[in-house]
Design a protein around this motif. Structure first.
Motif, PDB file in Angstrom:
ATOM      1  N   MET A   1      -6.695  50.625 -62.787  1.00  0.00           N
ATOM      2  CA  MET A   1      -8.126  50.537 -63.104  1.00  0.00           C
ATOM      3  C   MET A   1      -8.879  51.640 -62.352  1.00  0.00           C
ATOM      4  O   MET A   1      -8.694  51.819 -61.173  1.00  0.00           O
ATOM      5  N   ARG A   2      -9.720  52.371 -63.079  1.00  0.00           N
ATOM      6  CA  ARG A   2     -10.487  53.436 -62.446  1.00  0.00           C
ATOM      7  C   ARG A   2     -11.582  52.842 -61.577  1.00  0.00           C
ATOM      8  O   ARG A   2     -12.035  51.722 -61.781  1.00  0.00           O
ATOM      9  N   ARG A   3     -12.032  53.638 -60.589  1.00  0.00           N
ATOM     10  CA  ARG A   3     -13.055  53.154 -59.673  1.00  0.00           C
ATOM     11  C   ARG A   3     -14.314  52.758 -60.434  1.00  0.00           C
ATOM     12  O   ARG A   3     -14.972  51.770 -60.115  1.00  0.00           O
ATOM     13  N   ASP A   4     -14.677  53.532 -61.480  1.00  0.00           N
ATOM     14  CA  ASP A   4     -15.864  53.197 -62.270  1.00  0.00           C
ATOM     15  C   ASP A   4     -15.713  51.829 -62.917  1.00  0.00           C
ATOM     16  O   ASP A   4     -16.647  51.031 -62.971  1.00  0.00           O
ATOM     17  N   ASP A   5     -14.486  51.551 -63.427  1.00  0.00           N
ATOM     18  CA  ASP A   5     -14.240  50.269 -64.070  1.00  0.00           C
ATOM     19  C   ASP A   5     -14.358  49.137 -63.058  1.00  0.00           C
ATOM     20  O   ASP A   5     -14.854  48.061 -63.361  1.00  0.00           O
ATOM     21  N   GLN A   6     -13.882  49.392 -61.828  1.00  0.00           N
ATOM     22  CA  GLN A   6     -13.956  48.373 -60.780  1.00  0.00           C
ATOM     23  C   GLN A   6     -15.410  48.031 -60.483  1.00  0.00           C
ATOM     24  O   GLN A   6     -15.770  46.874 -60.347  1.00  0.00           O
ATOM     25  N   ARG A   7     -16.232  49.076 -60.383  1.00  0.00           N
ATOM     26  CA  ARG A   7     -17.636  48.845 -60.081  1.00  0.00           C
ATOM     27  C   ARG A   7     -18.278  48.002 -61.181  1.00  0.00           C
ATOM     28  O   ARG A   7     -19.054  47.095 -60.911  1.00  0.00           O
ATOM     29  N   GLN A   8     -17.961  48.305 -62.436  1.00  0.00           N
ATOM     30  CA  GLN A   8     -18.547  47.579 -63.554  1.00  0.00           C
ATOM     31  C   GLN A   8     -18.082  46.129 -63.567  1.00  0.00           C
ATOM     32  O   GLN A   8     -18.781  45.252 -64.047  1.00  0.00           O
ATOM     33  N   ALA A   9     -16.872  45.871 -63.037  1.00  0.00           N
ATOM     34  CA  ALA A   9     -16.315  44.519 -63.096  1.00  0.00           C
ATOM     35  C   ALA A   9     -16.841  43.617 -61.988  1.00  0.00           C
ATOM     36  O   ALA A   9     -16.598  42.417 -62.013  1.00  0.00           O
ATOM     37  N   VAL A  10     -17.541  44.187 -60.997  1.00  0.00           N
ATOM     38  CA  VAL A  10     -18.090  43.351 -59.923  1.00  0.00           C
ATOM     39  C   VAL A  10     -19.325  42.620 -60.445  1.00  0.00           C
ATOM     40  O   VAL A  10     -20.249  43.241 -60.960  1.00  0.00           O
ATOM     41  N   LYS A  11     -19.308  41.296 -60.315  1.00  0.00           N
ATOM     42  CA  LYS A  11     -20.469  40.532 -60.763  1.00  0.00           C
ATOM     43  C   LYS A  11     -20.602  39.286 -59.901  1.00  0.00           C
ATOM     44  O   LYS A  11     -19.635  38.830 -59.277  1.00  0.00           O
ATOM     45  N   ASN A  12     -21.805  38.760 -59.848  1.00  0.00           N
ATOM     46  CA  ASN A  12     -22.050  37.537 -59.102  1.00  0.00           C
ATOM     47  C   ASN A  12     -21.589  36.347 -59.948  1.00  0.00           C
ATOM     48  O   ASN A  12     -22.041  36.173 -61.077  1.00  0.00           O
ATOM     49  N   ILE A  13     -20.701  35.562 -59.373  1.00  0.00           N
ATOM     50  CA  ILE A  13     -20.130  34.424 -60.098  1.00  0.00           C
ATOM     51  C   ILE A  13     -20.460  33.139 -59.340  1.00  0.00           C
ATOM     52  O   ILE A  13     -20.318  33.082 -58.109  1.00  0.00           O
ATOM     53  N   PRO A  14     -20.899  32.092 -60.041  1.00  0.00           N
ATOM     54  CA  PRO A  14     -21.178  30.807 -59.385  1.00  0.00           C
ATOM     55  C   PRO A  14     -19.930  30.296 -58.656  1.00  0.00           C
ATOM     56  O   PRO A  14     -18.818  30.386 -59.180  1.00  0.00           O
ATOM     57  N   LEU A  15     -20.141  29.751 -57.473  1.00  0.00           N
ATOM     58  CA  LEU A  15     -19.010  29.308 -56.653  1.00  0.00           C
ATOM     59  C   LEU A  15     -18.170  28.248 -57.350  1.00  0.00           C
ATOM     60  O   LEU A  15     -16.940  28.214 -57.187  1.00  0.00           O
ATOM     61  N   GLU A  16     -18.823  27.385 -58.165  1.00  0.00           N
ATOM     62  CA  GLU A  16     -18.053  26.308 -58.805  1.00  0.00           C
ATOM     63  C   GLU A  16     -17.092  26.843 -59.872  1.00  0.00           C
ATOM     64  O   GLU A  16     -16.169  26.144 -60.295  1.00  0.00           O
ATOM     65  N   GLN A  17     -17.302  28.091 -60.298  1.00  0.00           N
ATOM     66  CA  GLN A  17     -16.398  28.684 -61.293  1.00  0.00           C
ATOM     67  C   GLN A  17     -15.189  29.372 -60.638  1.00  0.00           C
ATOM     68  O   GLN A  17     -14.259  29.782 -61.333  1.00  0.00           O
ATOM     69  N   LEU A  18     -15.206  29.464 -59.298  1.00  0.00           N
ATOM     70  CA  LEU A  18     -14.118  30.127 -58.571  1.00  0.00           C
ATOM     71  C   LEU A  18     -13.127  29.083 -58.070  1.00  0.00           C
ATOM     72  O   LEU A  18     -13.449  28.264 -57.217  1.00  0.00           O
ATOM     73  N   LYS A  19     -11.931  29.103 -58.617  1.00  0.00           N
ATOM     74  CA  LYS A  19     -10.902  28.132 -58.258  1.00  0.00           C
ATOM     75  C   LYS A  19      -9.931  28.747 -57.251  1.00  0.00           C
ATOM     76  O   LYS A  19      -9.632  29.941 -57.307  1.00  0.00           O
ATOM     77  N   PRO A  20      -9.404  27.941 -56.315  1.00  0.00           N
ATOM     78  CA  PRO A  20      -8.435  28.468 -55.349  1.00  0.00           C
ATOM     79  C   PRO A  20      -7.153  28.899 -56.039  1.00  0.00           C
ATOM     80  O   PRO A  20      -6.808  28.392 -57.111  1.00  0.00           O
ATOM     81  N   PHE A  21      -6.461  29.840 -55.423  1.00  0.00           N
ATOM     82  CA  PHE A  21      -5.195  30.313 -55.967  1.00  0.00           C
ATOM     83  C   PHE A  21      -4.185  29.168 -55.964  1.00  0.00           C
ATOM     84  O   PHE A  21      -4.098  28.401 -55.000  1.00  0.00           O
ATOM     85  N   LYS A  22      -3.416  29.045 -57.031  1.00  0.00           N
ATOM     86  CA  LYS A  22      -2.433  27.957 -57.134  1.00  0.00           C
ATOM     87  C   LYS A  22      -1.415  28.053 -55.992  1.00  0.00           C
ATOM     88  O   LYS A  22      -0.853  29.112 -55.745  1.00  0.00           O
ATOM     89  N   ASN A  23      -1.211  26.936 -55.292  1.00  0.00           N
ATOM     90  CA  ASN A  23      -0.275  26.873 -54.156  1.00  0.00           C
ATOM     91  C   ASN A  23      -0.623  27.890 -53.066  1.00  0.00           C
ATOM     92  O   ASN A  23       0.269  28.453 -52.428  1.00  0.00           O
ATOM     93  N   HIS A  24      -1.914  28.096 -52.865  1.00  0.00           N
ATOM     94  CA  HIS A  24      -2.360  29.078 -51.867  1.00  0.00           C
ATOM     95  C   HIS A  24      -1.816  28.715 -50.493  1.00  0.00           C
ATOM     96  O   HIS A  24      -2.086  27.613 -49.991  1.00  0.00           O
ATOM     97  N   PRO A  25      -1.033  29.605 -49.851  1.00  0.00           N
ATOM     98  CA  PRO A  25      -0.383  29.245 -48.590  1.00  0.00           C
ATOM     99  C   PRO A  25      -1.270  29.408 -47.356  1.00  0.00           C
ATOM    100  O   PRO A  25      -0.905  28.962 -46.269  1.00  0.00           O
TER     101      PRO A  25
END
Length: 237
Positions: A1-25
Motif C-alpha cells: 500500500m502506498r503512503r498516500d493510500d495509507q493516509r486516505q485509509a485513516v479514519k475515526n471509527i467508533p470504539l464499539e465497532q473495533l473488535k479485539p483480535f481473535k485469541n489476542h495473546p
C-alpha cells in the motif's frame, strides 16, 4: 500500500465497532506503562492511529491498538483514528504479533502464545510460495529460524517459549508471576495435563515450587509412567 493510500485509509471509527483480535495473546494491564499512555492521549490525543482490518459491515478487527482503545475508553472518548488495511488471516497474525512485541513489558505467557501464533502463520505462508519464489523453495530458511532472527532470539529459545503453551493456566500464571522460573517451567510443560493438576496439589502441600532439578525429575518419572501424586510430594519435599 502506498503512503498516500495509507493516509486516505485513516479514519475515526467508533470504539464499539473495533473488535479485539481473535485469541489476542497480549493483555491490557492497568500498569504504569498504561497509565502513561492514558495521560499522553489525554494531552496529545492518539498520535499513532491503530491498525485494523474490516471483517464486516461497520465491524473492524484490531491488529494493533488494543491499549490505545482501552485508554480512549478510560477517557470517555467515543472514537479513535484507525488505519484500515486489507490483509489475510496470516498477514493479520504476523502484523499483530510484530506490533505488540514492541511493548516495554511482555509476560512469558504473552511471548509464548505470540511466538506460537506467528510461527504457525509463517509456516502456512511458507507453504504457499508465490509463483516467482517457487524456484527458491528449496533454499528458503526454516520458519522458526526466520522468526528467531526477526525477534532477536535463538531458535532454541523460541521453541522453549512455545513449549510453555502446553502448561495449564494455573502454572502459566505462576510463570508470569515469577513464582516458577522459565527453565523449570519448560520441563514441567512435558507433564500430562492431569499430572500438572496434581502438581498444584503437591506444591500446595509442600509449600514449594519446583527447582530446575526437581522439574527434570518430575519430567523423567512422567515419561517413564511412574509419576504419582505421592511421588510428586516426595520430589517436592
Amino acid at each position: 500500500m502506498r503512503r498516500d493510500d495509507q493516509r486516505q485509509a485513516v479514519k475515526n471509527i467508533p470504539l464499539e465497532q473495533l473488535k479485539p483480535f481473535k485469541n489476542h495473546p497480549f493483555q491490557v494491564r492497568d500498569d504504569e506503562e498504561f497509565r502513561r499512555l492514558v495521560e499522553s492521549i489525554e494531552i496529545h490525543g492518539v498520535i499513532h492511529p491503530a491498525v485494523a482490518r474490516q471483517i464486516g459491515e461497520d465491524c473492524y478487527e484490531l491488529i494493533s491498538g488494543h491499549r490505545r482503545k482501552a485508554a480512549c475508553e478510560v477517557l470517555g472518548y467515543s472514537e479513535m483514528p484507525v488505519l484500515v488495511r486489507s490483509m489475510t488471516d496470516d498477514e493479520a497474525v504476523v502484523n499483530m504479533v510484530d506490533a505488540n512485541l514492541q511493548r516495554e513489558t511482555i509476560l512469558p505467557s504473552e511471548r509464548a502464545f505470540a511466538y506460537k501464533m506467528k510461527l504457525d502463520a509463517m509456516k502456512r505462508q511458507a507453504g504457499r510460495p508465490s509463483k516467482e519464489n517457487v524456484s527458491q523453495v528449496g533454499t528458503q530458511k526454516r520458519s522458526d529460524q526466520l522468526l528467531a532472527e526477526q525477534v532477536g532470539q535463538s531458535r532454541n529459545q523460541i521453541q522453549r517459549y512455545i513449549r510453555l503453551t502446553e502448561l495449564i493456566p494455573e502454572l502459566m500464571d505462576m510463570v508470569d508471576e515469577k513464582k516458577i522460573a522459565l527453565n523449570p517451567a519448560y520441563e514441567l510443560s512435558f507433564l500430562k495435563k492431569e499430572e500438572q493438576v496434581d502438581l498444584l496439589d503437591a506444591m500446595d502441600s509442600e509449600q514449594a515450587t519446583p527447582s530446575l532439578s526437581q522439574a527434570q525429575r518430575l519430567k523423567k518419572y512422567s515419561q517413564e509412567g511412574h509419576l504419582t501424586l505421592d511421588m510428586m510430594r516426595v520430589i517436592m519435599g
